[in-house]
Design a protein around this motif. Structure first.
Motif, PDB file in Angstrom:
ATOM      1  N   CYS A  58      21.431 -23.872   2.411  1.00  0.00           N
ATOM      2  CA  CYS A  58      21.460 -22.624   1.643  1.00  0.00           C
ATOM      3  C   CYS A  58      20.012 -22.210   1.388  1.00  0.00           C
ATOM      4  O   CYS A  58      19.182 -23.047   1.045  1.00  0.00           O
ATOM      5  N   GLN A  67      26.960 -20.904   5.299  1.00  0.00           N
ATOM      6  CA  GLN A  67      26.569 -19.529   5.007  1.00  0.00           C
ATOM      7  C   GLN A  67      25.075 -19.467   4.679  1.00  0.00           C
ATOM      8  O   GLN A  67      24.482 -20.477   4.357  1.00  0.00           O
ATOM      9  N   GLU A  68      24.533 -18.258   4.724  1.00  0.00           N
ATOM     10  CA  GLU A  68      23.109 -18.124   4.430  1.00  0.00           C
ATOM     11  C   GLU A  68      22.836 -18.520   2.977  1.00  0.00           C
ATOM     12  O   GLU A  68      21.885 -19.241   2.673  1.00  0.00           O
ATOM     13  N   CYS A  70      24.920 -20.261  -0.267  1.00  0.00           N
ATOM     14  CA  CYS A  70      26.157 -21.014  -0.496  1.00  0.00           C
ATOM     15  C   CYS A  70      27.037 -20.341  -1.554  1.00  0.00           C
ATOM     16  O   CYS A  70      26.566 -19.507  -2.327  1.00  0.00           O
TER      17      CYS A  70
END
Ligand code: ZN
Length: 199
Positions: A58, A67-68, A70
């Motif tokens: 993250c 995901q980019e 969290c």
């Protein structure tokens, strides 16, 4: 004599490289995999590959995520003024399992440990300091392990952060010495969190 085929031997060898898997377990797993339906084996190997390819840190707290940013960092219901510093993602998951911590995290990916040559540059320490400068944080809870490396990291961090005026606390010593956070039960973790002391 190599009783097995090369492929079986190779699979056993690869599996035995995993932590906690000795020769016998590796052999048991290998034969189990061979007995599994092909589509199940494909699913397993695809999952391992996809997970490895997609999981990253993250960009805010450095926990492992696909995901980019969290889900915890992007949640508006979490208290972004409280940051708990943990050694790795497994520790974060242990605190999440208690369901009682509502702040956010920072994952260091290790602790300062001169015995294996791990210094401040080798963990996500600078990233934490940068984050504290740019975000409005009231308290940093240091929840590194209670072994020598974890304690050294806590002291080091506290010295760096305190001059900024941010409150720095350390989880209570209810966590057994040398205990890894992820192995500790939720009640003990909660007690350690609630009994935290200001450094
Ligand atoms: Zn995050």
């Amino acid at each position: 004599m190599n009783y097995n085929s090369n492929e079986i031997t190779n699979l056993i060898e690869q599996l035995s490289k995993l932590p906690g898997i000795g020769g016998k377990s590796a052999q048991r797993l290998a034969f189990h995999i061979i007995d599994m339906p092909l589509e199940q084996v494909e699913k397993l190997s695809d999952t391992i590959l996809t997970t490895k390819q997609k999981v990253r840190c993250c960009k805010s707290c450095y926990t492992l995520t696909d995901q980019e940013v969290c889900p915890i960092c992007s949640s508006e219901s979490r208290d972004h003024h409280v940051v708990m510093v943990v050694e790795d993602t497994r520790d974060l998951l242990a605190y999440e399992r208690t369901g009682r911590y509502n702040g956010v995290y920072h994952v260091l990916h290790g602790a300062l440990d001169p015995s294996i040559g791990r210094g401040p540059e080798d963990i996500k320490l600078k990233e934490l300091l940068v984050r504290l400068q740019s975000e409005d944080v009231d308290e940093v809870i240091i929840a590194t392990n209670s072994d020598v490396a974890g304690e050294a990291t806590a002291m080091y961090l506290s010295k760096l952060i305190k001059p900024s005026g941010i409150k720095v606390s350390r989880i209570a010593s209810g966590v057994p010495i040398g205990g890894e956070l992820e192995c500790i039960d939720e009640v003990t973790l909660l007690r350690a969190l609630e009994g935290r002391v200001e450094l």
